[in-house]
Design an enzyme around this catalytic site. Structure first.
Site, short mmCIF file in Angstrom:
data_model
loop_
_atom_site.label_atom_id
_atom_site.label_comp_id
_atom_site.label_asym_id
_atom_site.label_seq_id
_atom_site.Cartn_x
_atom_site.Cartn_y
_atom_site.Cartn_z
N ASN A 66 -10.91 -10.72 -13.66
CA ASN A 66 -12.11 -9.82 -14.50
C ASN A 66 -11.08 -8.10 -14.42
O ASN A 66 -11.45 -8.29 -13.38
CB ASN A 66 -13.29 -9.76 -13.33
CG ASN A 66 -13.60 -8.13 -13.97
OD1 ASN A 66 -14.00 -7.95 -15.05
ND2 ASN A 66 -15.36 -8.14 -12.66
N LYS A 111 -12.35 -5.76 -15.55
CA LYS A 111 -13.00 -4.47 -15.18
C LYS A 111 -12.58 -3.09 -17.02
O LYS A 111 -11.81 -3.90 -17.71
CB LYS A 111 -13.39 -4.16 -14.45
CG LYS A 111 -13.29 -5.56 -12.73
CD LYS A 111 -13.42 -4.73 -11.87
CE LYS A 111 -14.18 -5.83 -10.67
NZ LYS A 111 -14.18 -5.61 -9.02
N HIS A 122 -22.12 -8.91 -12.83
CA HIS A 122 -21.46 -8.78 -12.17
C HIS A 122 -22.58 -7.36 -11.25
O HIS A 122 -22.82 -6.33 -11.50
CB HIS A 122 -20.18 -7.85 -12.32
CG HIS A 122 -19.09 -7.69 -11.48
ND1 HIS A 122 -19.50 -6.55 -11.10
CD2 HIS A 122 -18.25 -8.65 -10.86
CE1 HIS A 122 -17.81 -6.40 -10.36
NE2 HIS A 122 -17.49 -7.83 -10.16
N GLU A 130 -20.60 -4.42 -10.41
CA GLU A 130 -21.00 -3.11 -10.58
C GLU A 130 -21.98 -3.15 -11.98
O GLU A 130 -22.53 -1.47 -12.22
CB GLU A 130 -19.24 -2.99 -11.31
CG GLU A 130 -18.76 -3.02 -9.72
CD GLU A 130 -16.71 -3.33 -10.14
OE1 GLU A 130 -16.27 -3.85 -11.07
OE2 GLU A 130 -16.45 -3.77 -9.75
N GLU A 166 -20.89 -13.60 -4.85
CA GLU A 166 -19.64 -12.27 -4.77
C GLU A 166 -19.96 -11.70 -3.47
O GLU A 166 -21.16 -10.46 -4.27
CB GLU A 166 -18.81 -11.77 -6.36
CG GLU A 166 -18.35 -12.52 -6.91
CD GLU A 166 -17.49 -11.26 -7.80
OE1 GLU A 166 -16.95 -11.61 -8.26
OE2 GLU A 166 -18.19 -10.40 -8.51
N GLY A 206 -13.24 -5.82 -4.01
CA GLY A 206 -12.39 -4.31 -4.36
C GLY A 206 -12.09 -3.90 -2.86
O GLY A 206 -11.82 -2.94 -2.82
N SER A 249 -12.10 -10.06 -3.11
CA SER A 249 -10.47 -9.60 -2.88
C SER A 249 -10.39 -11.00 -2.53
O SER A 249 -9.34 -11.00 -1.48
CB SER A 249 -10.53 -8.86 -0.74
OG SER A 249 -10.95 -7.68 -1.28
#
Ligand code: PGA
Length: 253
Positions: free
Chosen positions: A9, A11, A97, A99, A169, A175, A215
């Protein structure tokens, strides 16, 4: 064996030229994937055709979109439809996701519609779910993820749900360098599979790949993917470094 997937991914990272160089470096490694193994690259929209052209020449390599619209077509400036993705032969799309949920107000209901749009066009949704730290701290992760799945996915038929990939996730691990332990990941993946079994039966539950994200690194992928219900990973930071993502692909069961 169930499909095992190493999904990158990217991003909103890398220029076109950097993205191209990264894919070339990974493909140069010539990793041969077994029938059940897949390497998928969720790249920014303007890179999809380039990525798909390079990747589709190899067995079980593919490009993915990072999002699509919940509308089929029309006056929605800045949006990209599932049909547009289909028209350039994209077979995967990441949906929901954390985000997108956090910064773009995506919610379970609109994600149900996006998932439908993808399925209608034969695009495999990589549907993301997972809890925040505050939810984990009160040990409510299972009911939180259950609600995400129920509200977005559990209206689908056996046939439809069998075409979905789920990515668990935990937001606190994305991250942050804080990975869930292999045990924590396995526990949640087993819970997701139990929920799928309760709704769709053993056979369907056993067939759906559940990826872990948060991660994943070259150094922990093997251990994470080694758990019985972890079928690969959705990888952000470490997917931007060729040597790291190569090791992550090689860590697939
Ligand atoms: P990360 O991101 O690997 O950088 O934690 C994972 C993701 O957000 O998909």
């Amino acid at each position: 064996m169930r499909k095992q997937i190493a999904a990158a991914n990217w991003k909103m990272n890398l220029t076109y030229q950097q993205g191209e160089a990264l894919l070339d470096a990974i493909l140069k490694e010539n990793i041969q994937l077994a029938d059940h193994q897949h390497a998928v690259f969720a790249v920014p929209f303007p890179y999809l055709i380039m990525a798909q052209t390079k990747l589709s020449a190899r067995k079980n390599y593919a490009a993915a979109a990072q999002n699509c619209s919940d509308q089929p077509a029309g006056a929605y400036t800045g949006e990209v439809s599932a049909e547009m993705l289909r028209s350039i032969n994209i077979n995967y799309c990441v949906l929901g996701h954390s985000e997108r949920r956090e910064y773009f107000s995506e919610h379970n209901q609109s994600l149900a519609v996006k998932t439908e749009r993808c399925l209608e066009l034969g695009i495999t949704p990589i549907f993301c779910c997972g809890e925040s730290l505050s939810i984990r701290e009160v040990d409510a992760q299972e009911s939180f993820v259950e609600a995400q799945l129920k509200e977005s996915l559990f209206h689908f038929s056996n046939d439809e749900i069998s075409k979905i990939v789920i990515a668990y996730e935990p937001i606190w691990a994305i991250g942050t360098g804080k990975t869930a332990t292999a045990e924590q990941a396995q526990e949640m993946h087993a819970c997701i599979r139990r929920l799928l079994k309760g709704k769709y039966g053993q056979q369907v539950a056993d067939s759906i790949p559940i990826l872990y994200g948060g991660s994943v690194k070259a150094g922990n992928a093997k251990e994470l993917f080694g758990s019985p219900d972890v079928d690969g990973g959705l990888v952000g930071g470490a997917s931007l470094v060729a040597a790291d993502f190569i090791k992550i692909i090689q860590a697939l069961k």
